[in-house]
Write an enzyme that holds these catalytic residues in place. Structure first.
Site, mmCIF file in Angstrom:
data_model
loop_
_atom_site.group_PDB
_atom_site.id
_atom_site.type_symbol
_atom_site.label_atom_id
_atom_site.label_comp_id
_atom_site.label_asym_id
_atom_site.label_seq_id
_atom_site.Cartn_x
_atom_site.Cartn_y
_atom_site.Cartn_z
ATOM 1 N N HIS A 99 67.798 38.430 12.125
ATOM 2 C CA HIS A 99 66.825 37.470 11.586
ATOM 3 C C HIS A 99 65.582 37.363 12.475
ATOM 4 O O HIS A 99 64.541 36.882 12.028
ATOM 5 C CB HIS A 99 67.468 36.093 11.431
ATOM 6 C CG HIS A 99 66.602 35.109 10.702
ATOM 7 N ND1 HIS A 99 66.368 35.180 9.347
ATOM 8 C CD2 HIS A 99 65.894 34.039 11.144
ATOM 9 C CE1 HIS A 99 65.553 34.201 8.988
ATOM 10 N NE2 HIS A 99 65.260 33.500 10.049
ATOM 11 N N LYS A 101 69.607 35.987 -1.017
ATOM 12 C CA LYS A 101 70.157 34.629 -0.988
ATOM 13 C C LYS A 101 69.287 33.648 -1.751
ATOM 14 O O LYS A 101 69.782 32.736 -2.412
ATOM 15 C CB LYS A 101 70.290 34.150 0.466
ATOM 16 C CG LYS A 101 71.430 34.786 1.239
ATOM 17 C CD LYS A 101 71.498 34.173 2.621
ATOM 18 C CE LYS A 101 72.652 34.746 3.428
ATOM 19 N NZ LYS A 101 72.732 34.134 4.778
ATOM 20 N N TYR A 156 57.040 27.728 11.099
ATOM 21 C CA TYR A 156 56.643 28.917 11.848
ATOM 22 C C TYR A 156 55.221 28.766 12.396
ATOM 23 O O TYR A 156 54.919 29.189 13.516
ATOM 24 C CB TYR A 156 56.709 30.159 10.956
ATOM 25 C CG TYR A 156 58.102 30.577 10.576
ATOM 26 C CD1 TYR A 156 59.118 30.667 11.530
ATOM 27 C CD2 TYR A 156 58.413 30.900 9.258
ATOM 28 C CE1 TYR A 156 60.391 31.057 11.172
ATOM 29 C CE2 TYR A 156 59.695 31.296 8.903
ATOM 30 C CZ TYR A 156 60.678 31.370 9.860
ATOM 31 O OH TYR A 156 61.941 31.766 9.507
ATOM 32 N N HIS A 192 59.528 33.219 1.035
ATOM 33 C CA HIS A 192 60.026 31.858 1.232
ATOM 34 C C HIS A 192 59.643 31.011 0.025
ATOM 35 O O HIS A 192 58.554 31.142 -0.519
ATOM 36 C CB HIS A 192 59.404 31.235 2.489
ATOM 37 C CG HIS A 192 60.123 31.576 3.749
ATOM 38 N ND1 HIS A 192 59.598 32.407 4.712
ATOM 39 C CD2 HIS A 192 61.343 31.205 4.204
ATOM 40 C CE1 HIS A 192 60.466 32.524 5.717
ATOM 41 N NE2 HIS A 192 61.527 31.805 5.421
ATOM 42 N N ARG A 244 65.546 40.013 5.260
ATOM 43 C CA ARG A 244 66.830 39.532 5.761
ATOM 44 C C ARG A 244 67.693 40.753 6.075
ATOM 45 O O ARG A 244 67.489 41.830 5.502
ATOM 46 C CB ARG A 244 67.530 38.652 4.727
ATOM 47 C CG ARG A 244 66.741 37.408 4.355
ATOM 48 C CD ARG A 244 67.401 36.671 3.195
ATOM 49 N NE ARG A 244 66.695 35.425 2.902
ATOM 50 C CZ ARG A 244 65.658 35.329 2.087
ATOM 51 N NH1 ARG A 244 65.204 36.406 1.464
ATOM 52 N NH2 ARG A 244 65.062 34.164 1.870
ATOM 53 N N ARG A 246 62.527 39.038 10.790
ATOM 54 C CA ARG A 246 61.906 38.213 9.740
ATOM 55 C C ARG A 246 61.173 37.020 10.351
ATOM 56 O O ARG A 246 60.032 36.723 9.997
ATOM 57 C CB ARG A 246 63.004 37.747 8.780
ATOM 58 C CG ARG A 246 62.562 36.832 7.659
ATOM 59 C CD ARG A 246 63.745 36.615 6.718
ATOM 60 N NE ARG A 246 63.541 35.513 5.791
ATOM 61 C CZ ARG A 246 62.848 35.585 4.660
ATOM 62 N NH1 ARG A 246 62.250 36.721 4.344
ATOM 63 N NH2 ARG A 246 62.741 34.543 3.865
#
Length: 336
Positions: free
Chosen positions: A280, A199, A315, A306, A172, A283
């Protein structure tokens, strides 16, 4: 990802033992309750419930019973990438499952959860789609263009290291900006980068991201990082820093917003629309590229950190949207 017996047991919309064991309801009444929701709806709710369970398992918190605080933390993690209707649907699925269980306290109904949802909507408005991914092929094109630019070498070395480390580490933008020399551990195999917090790391346990050497390749992020550190003379503190007007290196870390500007600058060099890209994109680009090359879900998740397998599957679906596309199949058969 296979579901545990415990996970299956707690999905009461399909496995409602409390309902079936009730002595106050007739079997006909029980069947009418079980059939109150369409099978497709139950399937969708089960998928949403599974995502919540996976997140809770990773965070080492209870999903049944769950606290309102757990629900709030979960939806705030979702807000990093999900649309408003996705978050609402997840809350509905969790809430419906608690209702079906007969559990006295439904955590989704707590005022703190409703306040959090309102706060997220005010802060984010309509949730935005993720930035367009910068793919591996884009990185290769950018590196070729960088070698032809008439800009200070120090800036080029920094920007190259940011792009390659950001992509290969699936970081990130805040994580890129926060990397310090003290977080780096070099070895003959590559570099390990400690991420103290992010986060998604609610408990602040940290994580280690490994990036291997790609010997002889211009895509070698480890070599690019070592070159930047050597030429810049940085031996402690933030590794990525800004410059003064006379190109002296600042002592403070680069801002995460500047990382986004760097990505936009270089994608525009290869003819891409910078408004569609941001920090982003690095990533996102790693995950999409890995999926396109057939990397297993669990290995992608290990690198991207993740917590939701559903996000990684998004994805994978994105990477494969032109593979076995029905339009291609139709036309291949039509004009064969």
């Amino acid at each position: 990802m296979s579901k545990s017996k415990e996970q299956q047991k707690h999905f009461y919309l399909r496995n409602n033992d409390a309902l079936m064991n009730s002595t106050k309801l007739s079997m006909k009444a029980k069947q009418s309750i079980l059939l109150s929701k369409a099978e497709n709806t139950v399937d969708a709710y089960e998928s949403d419930w599974d995502d919540f369970v996976d997140w809770c398992t990773y965070q080492k918190v209870s999903y049944f019973p769950a606290t309102p605080e757990t629900i709030v933390n979960y939806i705030n993690d979702l807000a990093d990438y999900a649309k408003a209707n996705t978050i609402s649907r997840r809350i509905s699925a969790i809430s419906e499952n608690y209702n079906a269980s007969g559990h006295r306290d439904n955590p989704c109904m707590a005022p703190i959860v409703k306040q959090a949802l309102r706060g997220i909507r005010r802060l984010k408005g309509t949730f935005q789609q993720g930035k367009t991914p910068v793919l591996l092929e884009d990185i290769e094109d950018i590196l070729e263009c960088m070698d032809k630019l008439d800009v200070p070498e120090l800036q080029l070395l920094r920007d190259k290291a940011i792009l390659l480390i950001g992509f290969m580490g699936a970081f990130r933008r805040s994580e890129i900006a926060a990397i310090t020399v003290e977080h780096l551990q070099f070895s003959p195999q590559g570099v390990e980068i400690f991420v103290p917090s992010s986060k998604a790391d609610q408990e602040g346990q940290g994580a280690v991201v490994a990036i291997p050497h790609l010997s002889g390749s211009p895509l070698d992020a480890v070599r690019a990082l070592q070159q930047w550190l050597r030429v810049s003379g940085i031996t402690e503190g933030p590794i990525f820093r800004g410059f003064t007007k006379n190109m002296s290196l600042r002592k403070t870390a680069i801002s995460d917003k500047m990382i986004a500007e760097i990505v936009k600058k270089y994608v525009s060099l290869i003819g891409l629309d910078p408004s569609m890209y941001g920090a982003h994109s690095l990533r996102h680009g790693f995950a999409t590229t890995a999926a396109a090359y057939g990397v297993e879900e669990r290995n992608i998740m290990r690198q991207t950190r993740h917590h939701s397998v559903n996000m990684v599957r998004r994805y994978i679906n994105e990477a494969n949207k032109f593979v076995d596309n029905p339009i291609s199949t139709i036309f291949e058969k039509r004009f064969r």
